[in-house]
Design a protein around this motif. Structure first.
Motif, PDB file in Angstrom:
ATOM      1  N   ALA A  91      12.793  25.144 -25.320  1.00 17.27           N
ATOM      2  CA  ALA A  91      13.426  24.205 -26.248  1.00 17.27           C
ATOM      3  C   ALA A  91      12.721  24.217 -27.597  1.00 17.27           C
ATOM      4  CB  ALA A  91      13.404  22.798 -25.655  1.00 17.27           C
ATOM      5  N   ILE A 130      14.166  14.870 -25.051  1.00 18.21           N
ATOM      6  CA  ILE A 130      14.829  15.603 -23.973  1.00 18.21           C
ATOM      7  C   ILE A 130      14.236  15.223 -22.622  1.00 18.21           C
ATOM      8  CG2 ILE A 130      15.443  17.519 -25.490  1.00 18.21           C
ATOM      9  CD1 ILE A 130      13.123  19.107 -24.292  1.00 18.21           C
ATOM     10  N   VAL A 184      21.581  15.931 -26.449  1.00  9.24           N
ATOM     11  CA  VAL A 184      20.572  15.063 -27.057  1.00  9.24           C
ATOM     12  C   VAL A 184      20.579  15.230 -28.573  1.00  9.24           C
ATOM     13  CG1 VAL A 184      18.125  14.491 -27.188  1.00  9.24           C
ATOM     14  CG2 VAL A 184      19.124  15.186 -24.994  1.00  9.24           C
ATOM     15  N   LEU A 222      19.364  20.066 -21.777  1.00  3.93           N
ATOM     16  CA  LEU A 222      17.979  19.648 -21.574  1.00  3.93           C
ATOM     17  C   LEU A 222      17.887  18.187 -21.137  1.00  3.93           C
ATOM     18  CD1 LEU A 222      16.629  21.509 -24.689  1.00  3.93           C
ATOM     19  CD2 LEU A 222      15.983  22.013 -22.319  1.00  3.93           C
ATOM     20  N   ALA A 223      18.993  17.631 -20.701  1.00  5.07           N
ATOM     21  CA  ALA A 223      19.078  16.278 -20.151  1.00  5.07           C
ATOM     22  C   ALA A 223      20.449  16.175 -19.492  1.00  5.07           C
ATOM     23  CB  ALA A 223      18.901  15.229 -21.246  1.00  5.07           C
ATOM     24  N   LYS A 234      10.811  23.100 -21.621  1.00  2.00           N
ATOM     25  CA  LYS A 234      10.311  22.466 -22.838  1.00  2.00           C
ATOM     26  C   LYS A 234       9.792  23.507 -23.817  1.00  2.00           C
ATOM     27  CE  LYS A 234       9.186  17.854 -21.090  1.00  2.00           C
ATOM     28  NZ  LYS A 234       8.121  16.831 -20.926  1.00  2.00           N
TER      29      LYS A 234
END
Length: 277
Positions: free
Chosen positions: A261, A244, A219, A214-215, A258
């Motif tokens: 997530a 993130i 994270v 997610l990056a 998102k």
């Protein structure tokens, strides 16, 4: 495709492997399971003049489970992580995550060291190791040094490991009784990287939360972890969504990632809490 020609090395100890890296510089690369490097070479996206195979180095193998610390050799396979009963008892989160990596054929060969050292933001083990507060041991021409998993990843495929260093072992503090653990992963199909994945530990007034893919790095969020330790699940999720930085790709747009997530994180928190004594 067929990769470009290269010279194959199979050293029997860490010192010899480091010596080869020193001798050949940028032309040399170590190989563990090979699931990241070999496809790149076959596509001619990476050309190495020298491959240094670590399979014959016994120092890089073995799982040691102590009362306070677990030590994993870099060449321990994902299959070994799954089948080691002592490890499953001490840190069940590792087995749970390893079972969700690729497929059995890959897990028989893929190594924990290769998974964490590569710096691929899609790999499962880097975020997991940050959640567990693991430490990576690196060996190079100047000796050995240790780097915390939470400080190891700098950008996609860039880490704190120098070119002439080899990640040799991983040390992980045993969470102890009363700490629930869970790993949740959403993926498009079996064997795929995660669209989003969450590793959670919670219990005894402590918590740790990390997320994957997610990056451009895994994270781990201190603020999200602190919120969960205080029992604030919504605050934990909100803090992680701030931490993130997903990008749109063939796994979906940013808002979708998102959303996924948040769902994965809430599921992992719920299961981890249910497992806390």
């Amino acid at each position: 495709m067929i990769p470009a020609g290269f010279e194959y090395h199979r050293p029997g100890d860490i010192a010899s492997a480091i010596g080869i890296l020193q001798e050949h510089g940028d032309e040399a690369r170590v190989i563990a399971g090979g699931h990241s490097l070999i496809p790149m070479m076959k596509l001619r996206m990476a050309e190495m003049g020298h491959l240094v195979d670590l399979q014959a180095i016994e120092e890089l193998k073995g799982i040691e489970v102590g009362a306070d610390t677990v030590s994993l050799g870099a060449m321990v396979t994902q299959h070994e992580l799954i089948t080691h009963d002592g490890l499953a008892t001490a840190i069940p989160l590792i087995r749970e995550a390893a079972l969700q990596i690729a497929d059995p054929q890959v897990r028989y060969v893929g190594t924990v060291g290769g998974n964490v050292a590569n710096g691929d933001p899609g790999n499962d083990m880097p975020g997991l190791m940050q959640c567990l507060n693991a430490t990576f041991e690196l060996s190079g021409p100047d000796g050995r040094r240790s780097v915390a998993a939470r400080e190891f990843y700098e950008a996609a495929y860039f880490t704190a490991r120098d070119d002439e260093e080899i990640l040799t072992r991983i040390s992980i503090p045993v969470p102890g009784a009363g700490v629930g653990q869970a790993y949740e992963k959403q993926k498009r199909k079996i064997g795929d990287y995660a669209t989003a994945a969450a590793a959670v530990m919670v219990g005894n007034g402590q918590a740790s939360v990390a997320m994957t893919n997610l990056a451009d790095t895994p994270v781990w969020s201190e603020s999200a972890s602190n919120a969960l330790a205080d029992g604030d699940v919504s605050g934990c999720v909100a803090a992680m969504l701030e931490a993130i930085d997903p990008v749109a790709d063939n796994r979906g747009p940013v808002e979708f990632k998102k959303h996924v997530a948040a769902v994965m994180l809430r599921r992992a928190i719920e299961r981890a809490q249910s497992r806390a004594d």
